[in-house]
Structures are given as C-alpha cells and as structure tokens.
Write an enzyme that holds these catalytic residues in place. Sequence first.
Site, PDB file in Angstrom:
ATOM      1  N   ASP A  47    -131.243 -11.556   7.338  1.00 55.55           N
ATOM      2  CA  ASP A  47    -131.374 -12.664   8.287  1.00 55.55           C
ATOM      3  C   ASP A  47    -130.156 -12.675   9.202  1.00 55.55           C
ATOM      4  O   ASP A  47    -129.028 -12.872   8.743  1.00 55.55           O
ATOM      5  CB  ASP A  47    -131.481 -13.993   7.536  1.00 55.55           C
ATOM      6  N   TYR A  52    -124.257 -15.489  15.331  1.00 54.35           N
ATOM      7  CA  TYR A  52    -123.292 -15.075  14.314  1.00 54.35           C
ATOM      8  C   TYR A  52    -122.287 -14.054  14.855  1.00 54.35           C
ATOM      9  O   TYR A  52    -121.279 -13.771  14.218  1.00 54.35           O
ATOM     10  CB  TYR A  52    -123.999 -14.472  13.097  1.00 54.35           C
ATOM     11  N   LYS A  81    -132.325 -14.398  15.650  1.00 55.01           N
ATOM     12  CA  LYS A  81    -132.608 -15.702  16.255  1.00 55.01           C
ATOM     13  C   LYS A  81    -132.130 -15.810  17.698  1.00 55.01           C
ATOM     14  O   LYS A  81    -131.080 -15.269  18.062  1.00 55.01           O
ATOM     15  CB  LYS A  81    -131.930 -16.817  15.434  1.00 55.01           C
ATOM     16  N   HIS A 114    -133.346 -20.532  17.105  1.00 54.03           N
ATOM     17  CA  HIS A 114    -132.289 -20.913  16.155  1.00 54.03           C
ATOM     18  C   HIS A 114    -132.263 -22.418  15.901  1.00 54.03           C
ATOM     19  O   HIS A 114    -132.103 -22.859  14.757  1.00 54.03           O
ATOM     20  CB  HIS A 114    -130.932 -20.436  16.679  1.00 54.03           C
TER      21      HIS A 114
END
Length: 314
Positions: A47, A52, A81, A114
């Site tokens: 994931d 990130y 995402k 997201h």
Amino acid sequence: MLRYKRIPLANGAGAIPAVGFGTLIPDASVTKQAVKAALAVGFRHLDCAERYRNEEAVGDAMREAFAEGTVRREDVFVTTKLWNTNHRPERVQPAFQASCQRLQVDYVDCYLIHTPFAFLPGDEQDPRDDRGQVIYDSGVELIETWRALEQLVDSGQCRSIGLSDVTLEKLKEIVAVARIKPAVVQVEAHPYLPEWELFDFCREHGIVLLAFAALGHGMEPNLLDDPVITGIADRVDKTPAQVALAWAAQRGTAFLTTSIRPSRIEENFDISPLPDDAMQQIRDHIGTNIRFNSVVETGVPGFIPRAGSGQGSR
C-alpha cells in the site's frame, strides 16, 4: 491459510490479499529494505501513496525482488493514492502516471483517492495560509475526481479504484452515482474502532474494507494491552498483535500493517485463524471505542511522520 487469503474484487479485477504491508516510512533507504523484507516473508499487497514521498524506494525494492525471483509482478497487488492537491480532473491522469513511473510499474492494481478533501492544486502538498490553516479547493466536487478515476480504469492502466479516509455518508454519495463502483475503501479500523456499520454497507455493495492502523499504531489506550486481546493471545499461543490482525482478516476485511524491523514484519505476517468464541469475545467484550486519526474530518493525515523522527509503528 489465513495469511494467504485473497478477497475477490466485485467491482474490479483480481483479488486483494487480506494481509497487506503499508509503506508509510519516512526514510527512503529504510523503506526499500522493509519492502524487500516484507516481500521475502510473504506479503503480496503493498500500500503506497504519492503523499508518502517514497514511491521510488518501493519501486526499487519491487524491481530488485522481481529480478531476484523472490516474487513476480503479477503476484503483487500494488495500491497507491491520489493526493488532495490533485483532485481536479485534469490533474488526475498526470498524477497517476507519475506514481506509476516512480513505482516502476505498467499498471496499478488499485488507485485510491487519499482523502475526500481537495486542497489547493499545485506542487505544495500541504498548502497553508498565513495563519497556518489548510487551503482547500472549493472548485471541484468529489464526484468529478471519481469520474477521472473511472477513466483510468477504462484506459486499462488501473485495475480497480476506491476511496480512503472516507465517512459512510460520503461513501454512500459516491456509490449512488458511480458508473464504476468503489472496489476498496481504506479506513482506520481495529478492535477499538470496528466500523461495523461501514463494513456492513461495504459488504452489501461488494466493496472490500481495507483497515489501516490495524494495531492502533501503539497509541494510548494501547489496543495490544487490552485484557481481552492479551487473554486470547495467551490462550492461542500468539502475540496480541497477531490476534488483532487475525481478527481483521477473519471477519472479512483486508488490513495493513507497517514495520521496519524484520522480526516484526515476520510476526505480523504469521497469523492463524482464531476460534469462533475468541472472535465473538472481541466483538462482545471490548467496550473501548476510539479513533486515533482525525483525517476523516480534515483531510490532513495524522500519521505521516517527518524524516528522521523514527518509526514507532508496527
């Protein structure tokens, strides 16, 4: 075996592994090693997220694992995402392509919005005004962003789409008008926040509920110290974490867990089915109800650590 369970996607292609590895790790080199360790142990769902800021490291880890023969691309379910600053329809395709490029993949198994909150479009991921308040974008509706995701599925580069950090009410709005229904909904869920109502709605509409913070991120009150969980752990000769994760997979959700320690990564994958009475005990005897992450109210994730701050999550 529970750790190898896959859940077919009614609204997408293929099946999502119930046991997933989250890549919210601030340091890129550490991310790469952790992902390689996870793939070696047996994790087959990664994931990821644009937000990130480490998709390149995940991509490098996958490329090396594929080259070494640890695993094949078709066996790994890759989720990433769309970040809040890219909600405008014209920004979706470029953002998706950029993620694919960083991850070094030709297609993504699942692409999630997201959060349902749109931020000011631009390169600054966390746009703030002079008072430090997030600058939201009132010029786009969530359904417009969703339509752009549906086009990604039409193009064949994206095998399924979904939502993250979404409330039941907002999910119902999208399900009511979507041409391609969400395949996956990722939300915080654990024995202290079981989200039964949302889970029931998802089951009714063929949506897989994917739980993040499946162990409560070690925050207080600590789920892993709960007497119900520790009592079951003693009885079945597993750790409290393994009990909480087995509960997640066994009740029918998929889950994510994150760690940078090889021994912990191995522990989190090594889950076994719980007795039926233990499942019932968790449902009936845990009274604590707490949400650890307020992202569903603001669109600002509460768990994104700064580089160099260490990684305390599992």
